[in-house]
Design a protein around this motif. Structure first.
Motif, PDB file in Angstrom:
ATOM      1  N   PHE A  50       5.651  -5.336   4.619  1.00 16.95           N
ATOM      2  CA  PHE A  50       5.097  -4.079   5.115  1.00 16.95           C
ATOM      3  C   PHE A  50       6.181  -3.066   5.490  1.00 16.95           C
ATOM      4  CE2 PHE A  50       2.099  -7.513   6.190  1.00 16.95           C
ATOM      5  CZ  PHE A  50       1.093  -7.153   5.303  1.00 16.95           C
ATOM      6  N   CYS A  51       7.371  -3.294   4.943  1.00 17.53           N
ATOM      7  CA  CYS A  51       8.497  -2.413   5.230  1.00 17.53           C
ATOM      8  C   CYS A  51       8.155  -0.963   4.876  1.00 17.53           C
ATOM      9  CB  CYS A  51       9.703  -2.870   4.424  1.00 17.53           C
ATOM     10  SG  CYS A  51      11.123  -1.839   4.689  1.00 17.53           S
ATOM     11  N   PRO A  52       8.436  -0.019   5.788  1.00 18.75           N
ATOM     12  CA  PRO A  52       8.059   1.383   5.552  1.00 18.75           C
ATOM     13  C   PRO A  52       8.650   1.975   4.272  1.00 18.75           C
ATOM     14  CG  PRO A  52       8.837   1.079   7.804  1.00 18.75           C
ATOM     15  CD  PRO A  52       9.054  -0.223   7.101  1.00 18.75           C
ATOM     16  N   ILE A  53       9.833   1.497   3.860  1.00 15.67           N
ATOM     17  CA  ILE A  53      10.405   2.112   2.652  1.00 15.67           C
ATOM     18  C   ILE A  53       9.608   1.743   1.408  1.00 15.67           C
ATOM     19  CG2 ILE A  53      12.765   2.210   3.553  1.00 15.67           C
ATOM     20  CD1 ILE A  53      13.362  -0.124   1.506  1.00 15.67           C
ATOM     21  N   ARG A  54       8.734   0.800   1.545  1.00 16.25           N
ATOM     22  CA  ARG A  54       7.953   0.384   0.389  1.00 16.25           C
ATOM     23  C   ARG A  54       6.691   1.200   0.197  1.00 16.25           C
ATOM     24  NH1 ARG A  54       7.472  -5.908  -0.274  1.00 16.25           N
ATOM     25  NH2 ARG A  54       9.661  -6.443  -0.358  1.00 16.25           N
ATOM     26  N   GLN A  55       6.395   2.117   1.117  1.00 20.23           N
ATOM     27  CA  GLN A  55       5.150   2.859   0.932  1.00 20.23           C
ATOM     28  C   GLN A  55       5.281   4.310   1.332  1.00 20.23           C
ATOM     29  OE1 GLN A  55       2.300   0.654   3.458  1.00 20.23           O
ATOM     30  NE2 GLN A  55       4.167  -0.509   3.763  1.00 20.23           N
ATOM     31  N   SER A  56       4.449   5.110   0.703  1.00 17.99           N
ATOM     32  CA  SER A  56       4.443   6.534   1.033  1.00 17.99           C
ATOM     33  C   SER A  56       3.057   6.909   1.536  1.00 17.99           C
ATOM     34  CB  SER A  56       4.771   7.343  -0.219  1.00 17.99           C
ATOM     35  OG  SER A  56       3.797   7.087  -1.208  1.00 17.99           O
ATOM     36  N   HIS A  57       3.033   7.910   2.389  1.00 18.79           N
ATOM     37  CA  HIS A  57       1.753   8.426   2.888  1.00 18.79           C
ATOM     38  C   HIS A  57       1.600   9.862   2.404  1.00 18.79           C
ATOM     39  CE1 HIS A  57       0.896   5.148   5.773  1.00 18.79           C
ATOM     40  NE2 HIS A  57       2.205   5.065   5.865  1.00 18.79           N
ATOM     41  N   SER A  58       0.404  10.217   1.992  1.00 18.46           N
ATOM     42  CA  SER A  58       0.177  11.617   1.631  1.00 18.46           C
ATOM     43  C   SER A  58      -1.217  12.048   2.062  1.00 18.46           C
ATOM     44  CB  SER A  58       0.360  11.818   0.124  1.00 18.46           C
ATOM     45  OG  SER A  58      -0.520  10.973  -0.576  1.00 18.46           O
ATOM     46  N   GLU A  59      -1.392  13.366   2.118  1.00 18.96           N
ATOM     47  CA  GLU A  59      -2.657  13.938   2.588  1.00 18.96           C
ATOM     48  C   GLU A  59      -3.125  14.998   1.617  1.00 18.96           C
ATOM     49  OE1 GLU A  59      -1.796  14.324   7.199  1.00 18.96           O
ATOM     50  OE2 GLU A  59      -3.272  15.797   6.522  1.00 18.96           O
ATOM     51  N   GLU A  60      -4.412  15.045   1.401  1.00 19.84           N
ATOM     52  CA  GLU A  60      -4.999  16.093   0.577  1.00 19.84           C
ATOM     53  C   GLU A  60      -6.252  16.592   1.282  1.00 19.84           C
ATOM     54  OE1 GLU A  60      -5.689  15.392  -3.883  1.00 19.84           O
ATOM     55  OE2 GLU A  60      -5.084  13.457  -3.039  1.00 19.84           O
ATOM     56  N   THR A  61      -6.730  17.749   0.855  1.00 19.72           N
ATOM     57  CA  THR A  61      -7.990  18.253   1.412  1.00 19.72           C
ATOM     58  C   THR A  61      -8.865  18.705   0.260  1.00 19.72           C
ATOM     59  OG1 THR A  61      -6.763  19.054   3.324  1.00 19.72           O
ATOM     60  CG2 THR A  61      -8.994  19.888   3.065  1.00 19.72           C
ATOM     61  N   GLU A  69     -14.906  20.845   4.580  1.00 18.39           N
ATOM     62  CA  GLU A  69     -13.634  20.328   4.049  1.00 18.39           C
ATOM     63  C   GLU A  69     -13.402  18.905   4.543  1.00 18.39           C
ATOM     64  OE1 GLU A  69     -10.426  23.036   5.109  1.00 18.39           O
ATOM     65  OE2 GLU A  69      -9.851  21.720   6.758  1.00 18.39           O
ATOM     66  N   VAL A  70     -12.891  18.097   3.631  1.00 19.80           N
ATOM     67  CA  VAL A  70     -12.719  16.665   3.887  1.00 19.80           C
ATOM     68  C   VAL A  70     -11.269  16.290   3.607  1.00 19.80           C
ATOM     69  CG1 VAL A  70     -13.362  14.339   3.104  1.00 19.80           C
ATOM     70  CG2 VAL A  70     -15.127  16.111   3.324  1.00 19.80           C
ATOM     71  N   LYS A  71     -10.671  15.597   4.546  1.00 19.78           N
ATOM     72  CA  LYS A  71      -9.283  15.144   4.386  1.00 19.78           C
ATOM     73  C   LYS A  71      -9.240  13.769   3.712  1.00 19.78           C
ATOM     74  CE  LYS A  71      -6.469  17.821   7.321  1.00 19.78           C
ATOM     75  NZ  LYS A  71      -6.830  19.106   6.698  1.00 19.78           N
ATOM     76  N   ILE A  72      -8.228  13.620   2.869  1.00 25.06           N
ATOM     77  CA  ILE A  72      -8.028  12.353   2.161  1.00 25.06           C
ATOM     78  C   ILE A  72      -6.623  11.862   2.497  1.00 25.06           C
ATOM     79  CG2 ILE A  72      -7.928  11.251  -0.106  1.00 25.06           C
ATOM     80  CD1 ILE A  72      -9.468  13.828  -1.108  1.00 25.06           C
ATOM     81  N   TYR A  73      -6.527  10.644   2.975  1.00 20.78           N
ATOM     82  CA  TYR A  73      -5.237  10.068   3.365  1.00 20.78           C
ATOM     83  C   TYR A  73      -4.920   8.908   2.425  1.00 20.78           C
ATOM     84  CZ  TYR A  73      -6.332  12.622   7.649  1.00 20.78           C
ATOM     85  OH  TYR A  73      -6.663  13.603   8.549  1.00 20.78           O
ATOM     86  N   THR A  74      -3.764   8.993   1.789  1.00 14.17           N
ATOM     87  CA  THR A  74      -3.397   7.949   0.829  1.00 14.17           C
ATOM     88  C   THR A  74      -2.121   7.245   1.261  1.00 14.17           C
ATOM     89  OG1 THR A  74      -4.402   9.186  -0.980  1.00 14.17           O
ATOM     90  CG2 THR A  74      -2.794   7.498  -1.598  1.00 14.17           C
ATOM     91  N   THR A  75      -2.180   5.931   1.266  1.00 10.43           N
ATOM     92  CA  THR A  75      -0.988   5.110   1.455  1.00 10.43           C
ATOM     93  C   THR A  75      -0.752   4.394   0.138  1.00 10.43           C
ATOM     94  OG1 THR A  75      -1.536   4.775   3.779  1.00 10.43           O
ATOM     95  CG2 THR A  75       0.055   3.245   2.798  1.00 10.43           C
ATOM     96  N   GLU A  76       0.451   4.561  -0.401  1.00 13.03           N
ATOM     97  CA  GLU A  76       0.728   3.949  -1.697  1.00 13.03           C
ATOM     98  C   GLU A  76       1.963   3.077  -1.589  1.00 13.03           C
ATOM     99  OE1 GLU A  76       0.857   6.638  -5.000  1.00 13.03           O
ATOM    100  OE2 GLU A  76       0.848   4.972  -6.431  1.00 13.03           O
ATOM    101  N   SER A  77       1.814   1.825  -1.970  1.00 18.53           N
ATOM    102  CA  SER A  77       2.939   0.894  -1.978  1.00 18.53           C
ATOM    103  C   SER A  77       3.685   1.019  -3.297  1.00 18.53           C
ATOM    104  CB  SER A  77       2.424  -0.532  -1.806  1.00 18.53           C
ATOM    105  OG  SER A  77       3.452  -1.466  -2.048  1.00 18.53           O
ATOM    106  N   ARG A  78       4.972   0.721  -3.266  1.00 16.91           N
ATOM    107  CA  ARG A  78       5.730   0.690  -4.523  1.00 16.91           C
ATOM    108  C   ARG A  78       5.434  -0.576  -5.305  1.00 16.91           C
ATOM    109  NH1 ARG A  78      11.735   1.923  -2.678  1.00 16.91           N
ATOM    110  NH2 ARG A  78      12.102   1.714  -4.905  1.00 16.91           N
ATOM    111  N   ILE A  79       4.787  -1.521  -4.658  1.00 16.74           N
ATOM    112  CA  ILE A  79       4.433  -2.766  -5.333  1.00 16.74           C
ATOM    113  C   ILE A  79       3.054  -2.590  -5.978  1.00 16.74           C
ATOM    114  CG2 ILE A  79       4.149  -5.254  -5.050  1.00 16.74           C
ATOM    115  CD1 ILE A  79       6.926  -4.090  -4.180  1.00 16.74           C
TER     116      ILE A  79
END
Ligand code: ZN
Length: 283
Positions: A50-61, A69-79
């Protein structure tokens, strides 16, 4: 979820777990090569999952600048791994769903992609009403055809574009499924889609929940609700019919419980079902 709508059928399905087994395998074998072991100078073990460098967080609306309006939160792992979509806030009187989803948006994941839409019915949430002026959002998703409102279409477009492997819709109910005590309701139940393996996963999670949260009051034991066959104009039915993936409608009860407890239950359910579908989380 209203008391009457999930009572139609009780069939079970046989599981083969083939798709998920494949995903789990892919996630594991791809891990070492995808990360680039030299970057962290050590051989990867479970501790690094679960190391932080392995994943990114992003937001969209979506529907930005509108009342809906609805917010979308994405967490994406490099794996590489499965994609999960979690939605909350379909009904504005069911805070357990969106509170849980807001928590999920901050989870670390060991692989894949976790896409969270915590408040899909912002108008109803702001007004603290079950529905908004267009009616029950959950009635706007006819399987096999176009969703019937602008909000439902925008949500469906987002879900479809995510190409998920597993789906969750988080709710709460005034009562408890199949219990005489308290008001009528559909709470303390997980409703799986008809797709292979989903119902078996729900049974496993119910067993886990009832061991872990032994309440000494059997009315609060979780149950597996009816299977969602994709025959009603509801979001999780549409997921079943059109995407043909494991999906789970989760209902905690508000009867005699605190919001904190409901959220604790729903977080544990989502984490356990995600694990069965190839994604481990750190919450
Ligand atoms: Zn609901």
């Amino acid at each position: 979820m209203k008391a009457s709508i999930e009572q139609d059928d009780q069939n079970t399905s046989i599981s083969n777990h083939s798709r998920r087994s494949f995903l789990r395998k892919t996630g594991t074998t791809a891990a070492v090569s995808a990360l680039g072991v030299s970057q962290i100078g050590t051989v990867m073990g479970d501790d690094d999952e679960f190391c932080p460098i392995r994943q990114s967080h992003s937001e969209e609306t979506i529907l930005e600048g509108t009342e809906e309006e609805v917010k979308i939160y994405t967490t994406e792992s490099r794996i590489p791994g499965p994609t999960a979509v979690v939605v909350g806030g379909t009904h504005g009187i069911e805070p357990a769903g969106w509170r849980t989803a807001h928590s999920v948006q901050n989870w670390a994941i060991n692989s894949g992609k976790l896409i969270v839409l915590p408040e899909i019915n912002p108008v109803a949430i702001r007004r603290e009403t079950y529905i908004n002026e267009n009616g029950d959002l959950n009635d706007h998703f006819p399987p096999g055809s176009r969703p019937t409102t602008k909000l439902a279409r925008a949500l469906w477009q987002t879900i479809e574009a995510a190409d998920p492997d597993v789906f969750f819709s988080l709710h709460s109910s005034q009562g408890i499924l199949h219990e005489l005590e308290g008001p009528p309701g559909v709470g303390q139940a997980i409703y799986p889609t008809y797709i292979d393996g989903a119902r078996a996963d729900a049974y496993n999670t119910v067993q886990y929940m009832n061991q872990r949260f032994n309440s000494h009051r059997s009315i609060y034991d979780f149950k597996v609700g009816n299977t969602l066959y994709g025959i009603r104009p509801r979001l999780t039915h549409k997921v079943a019919a059109d995407l043909k993936i494991p999906g789970f409608l989760v209902e905690a009860t508000r009867y005699g419980t605190t919001l904190e407890t409901q959220v604790q239950w729903e977080k544990a359910i989502v984490a356990h079902l995600l694990k069965q579908n190839g994604m481990k989380v750190d919450r």
